[in-house]
Design a protein around this motif. Structure first.
Motif, short mmCIF file in Angstrom:
data_model
loop_
_atom_site.label_atom_id
_atom_site.label_comp_id
_atom_site.label_asym_id
_atom_site.label_seq_id
_atom_site.Cartn_x
_atom_site.Cartn_y
_atom_site.Cartn_z
N THR A 148 15.47 -5.03 -3.42
CA THR A 148 15.33 -3.62 -3.79
C THR A 148 14.18 -3.43 -4.76
N ILE A 149 13.29 -2.50 -4.42
CA ILE A 149 12.20 -2.08 -5.31
C ILE A 149 12.51 -0.66 -5.78
N PHE A 150 12.30 -0.41 -7.08
CA PHE A 150 12.50 0.93 -7.61
C PHE A 150 11.44 1.21 -8.68
N LEU A 151 11.29 2.47 -9.02
CA LEU A 151 10.26 2.89 -9.98
C LEU A 151 10.87 3.24 -11.33
N ARG A 152 10.19 2.88 -12.37
CA ARG A 152 10.52 3.33 -13.72
C ARG A 152 9.21 3.56 -14.47
N SER A 153 9.29 4.18 -15.64
CA SER A 153 8.08 4.47 -16.42
C SER A 153 8.05 3.63 -17.68
N ALA A 154 6.89 3.10 -18.01
CA ALA A 154 6.69 2.38 -19.26
C ALA A 154 6.62 3.39 -20.40
N PRO A 155 6.79 2.93 -21.66
CA PRO A 155 6.69 3.85 -22.81
C PRO A 155 5.37 4.62 -22.85
N ASP A 156 4.31 4.02 -22.33
CA ASP A 156 3.02 4.71 -22.35
C ASP A 156 2.79 5.58 -21.11
N GLY A 157 3.84 5.70 -20.27
CA GLY A 157 3.75 6.56 -19.10
C GLY A 157 3.32 5.86 -17.83
N ARG A 158 2.96 4.59 -17.92
CA ARG A 158 2.55 3.87 -16.71
C ARG A 158 3.72 3.75 -15.74
N ARG A 159 3.39 3.79 -14.45
CA ARG A 159 4.37 3.67 -13.38
C ARG A 159 4.65 2.18 -13.15
N LEU A 160 5.91 1.79 -13.30
CA LEU A 160 6.30 0.38 -13.15
C LEU A 160 7.02 0.17 -11.83
N LEU A 161 6.60 -0.87 -11.12
CA LEU A 161 7.26 -1.28 -9.88
C LEU A 161 8.27 -2.36 -10.25
N CYS A 162 9.55 -2.06 -10.07
CA CYS A 162 10.63 -2.93 -10.54
C CYS A 162 11.39 -3.53 -9.35
N ALA A 167 0.83 -1.21 0.00
CA ALA A 167 0.00 0.00 0.00
C ALA A 167 0.87 1.26 0.00
N LEU A 168 2.01 1.21 0.67
CA LEU A 168 2.89 2.38 0.75
C LEU A 168 3.53 2.73 -0.59
N THR A 169 3.63 1.75 -1.49
CA THR A 169 4.26 2.01 -2.79
C THR A 169 3.41 2.90 -3.69
N HIS A 170 2.14 3.11 -3.33
CA HIS A 170 1.26 3.96 -4.14
C HIS A 170 1.36 5.44 -3.77
N ASP A 171 2.06 5.74 -2.68
CA ASP A 171 2.25 7.13 -2.25
C ASP A 171 3.02 7.89 -3.33
N PRO A 172 2.57 9.05 -3.77
CA PRO A 172 3.31 9.82 -4.78
C PRO A 172 4.73 10.17 -4.36
N LYS A 173 4.99 10.19 -3.05
CA LYS A 173 6.34 10.51 -2.57
C LYS A 173 7.26 9.29 -2.53
N PHE A 174 6.70 8.11 -2.73
CA PHE A 174 7.48 6.87 -2.68
C PHE A 174 8.42 6.79 -3.88
N TYR A 175 9.70 6.51 -3.62
CA TYR A 175 10.64 6.34 -4.73
C TYR A 175 11.37 5.01 -4.70
N GLY A 176 11.14 4.18 -3.67
CA GLY A 176 11.79 2.88 -3.64
C GLY A 176 11.74 2.27 -2.26
N ALA A 177 12.15 1.01 -2.18
CA ALA A 177 12.18 0.32 -0.89
C ALA A 177 13.22 -0.78 -0.92
N ALA A 178 13.80 -1.02 0.24
CA ALA A 178 14.59 -2.22 0.45
C ALA A 178 13.65 -3.29 1.00
N VAL A 179 13.95 -4.54 0.70
CA VAL A 179 13.09 -5.64 1.11
C VAL A 179 13.96 -6.70 1.77
N THR A 180 13.56 -7.13 2.95
CA THR A 180 14.28 -8.20 3.61
C THR A 180 13.29 -9.28 4.03
#
Length: 327
Positions: free
Chosen positions: A113-127, A74-87
């Motif tokens: 590690t989770i990070f954000l990138r954009s798809a060619p159509d502008g969609r927000r990708l969780l990587c 749920a926290l990954t949808h925050d507009p201020k979210f830019y990534g997370a470490a995962v353990t």
């Protein structure tokens, strides 16, 4: 990067009736998290806050201690979210909820590690990716000479353990350091067989060898580089004593190399570290791997080159933590 399948909904957990509260981020420009449970002992917030302070960024890296994934996602949808470490316990369970995996994440089969990138159509990708293998690589290369590193290429390496870190260590030794054969030492043969099978399926299982006995260890060439990825405990069962005996034989051979002892909590003065020092090995502390995997995360999140990150300041800040752990 390769596309993963689907976006299933995280299952609700009836045992966790109330998720941890969402941290306040109103005072921040951007926010990242560490998702896992338990994580109170983590040094990661100190590492990342040092980076952001040095770069004068109004960013924060927060611990979010949850045994379930639903509130983390749920926290990954925050507009201020830019990534997370995962353990643990989320490093494998997070994968179905990601849009894209890097080759490292896909091969190792665990995401830290989770990070954000954009798809060619502008969609927000969780990587998702795995920077543990980068941390292992850099911890070794940054603390050995060019000649020592060259000597590892084509020679045997060794990994002690059979858990998730073992897979990242095998990947680093095979893909980055160029080891030929890799000896696997562990109390549980079934765990090692699973590692060999999974690494083979992912294309980097050639030359992996389970060392069964002290007698077999005595017949093998000395490893040039070793990664120890087990907790520090005194062996009690026969299988544990056998594995410890194999380690002692391998580290007592005439030819020495470098050993990365991944265990540094609660103390880096582990039994394996003492065996290595007694036998004249170059000992590299696990906090080095922790530092370099964290800096790799900041490279990805901030889209910066390593040369622009405050590496020496991070080492200076974290050094007392390792020293205190030794006391």
């Amino acid at each position: 990067m390769s596309q993963s399948l689907g976006h299933p909904q995280p299952p609700p957990n009836p045992q966790l009736k109330t998720p941890p509260p969402e941290p306040s981020t109103s005072h921040l420009e951007k926010v990242s998290y560490l998702f896992g449970y338990p994580i109170a002992h983590s040094l990661s917030p100190l590492l990342h806050s040092t980076v952001y302070s040095s770069l004068d960024l109004n960013y924060s890296y927060m611990l979010y201690e949850s045994p379930t994934l639903e509130p983390c996602l749920a926290l990954t949808h925050d507009p201020k979210f830019y990534g997370a470490a995962v353990t643990m316990p989320h490093k494998v369970n997070i994968i179905p909820y990601l849009d894209v995996l890097t080759p490292e994440g896909q091969a190792i089969g665990a995401i830290n590690t989770i990070f954000l990138r954009s798809a060619p159509d502008g969609r927000r990708l969780l990587c998702g990716t795995n920077t543990d293998c980068i941390g292992i690589r850099e911890a070794i290369l940054q603390n050995t000479s060019t000649n020592q590193a060259k000597g590892m290429r084509g020679g045997p390496g060794m990994v002690i353990g059979g858990g998730g870190t073992c897979r990242a260590a095998v990947y680093a030794l095979k893909k980055f350091l160029g080891c030929g054969q890799i000896y696997l030492v562990n109390r549980d043969r079934a765990e090692v067989e699973a590692v060999i099978r999974e690494c083979t399926e992912k294309g980097f299982g050639d030359g992996l060898r389970y060392v069964e006995s002290v007698a077999e260890a005595e017949s093998l060439d000395a490893p040039r580089v070793v990664v120890s990825a087990i907790p520090d405990f005194e062996p009690k069962s026969e299988d544990e004593k056998r594995a410890r005996g194999i380690v002692e034989v391998m580290l007592s051979k005439e030819e020495k190399g470098a050993i990365l002892e991944m265990c540094y909590h609660p103390s880096p003065d582990t039994a394996v570290a003492r065996i290595a020092k007694r036998n004249g090995w170059l000992l590299i502390g696990g906090i080095e791997a922790m530092i370099w995997q964290g800096l790799e995360q900041d490279k990805i999140w901030l889209r910066r080159k390593a040369s622009t990150l405050p590496v020496e300041e991070v080492k200076r800040v974290l050094a007392p933590k390792e020293t205190r752990a030794r006391l």
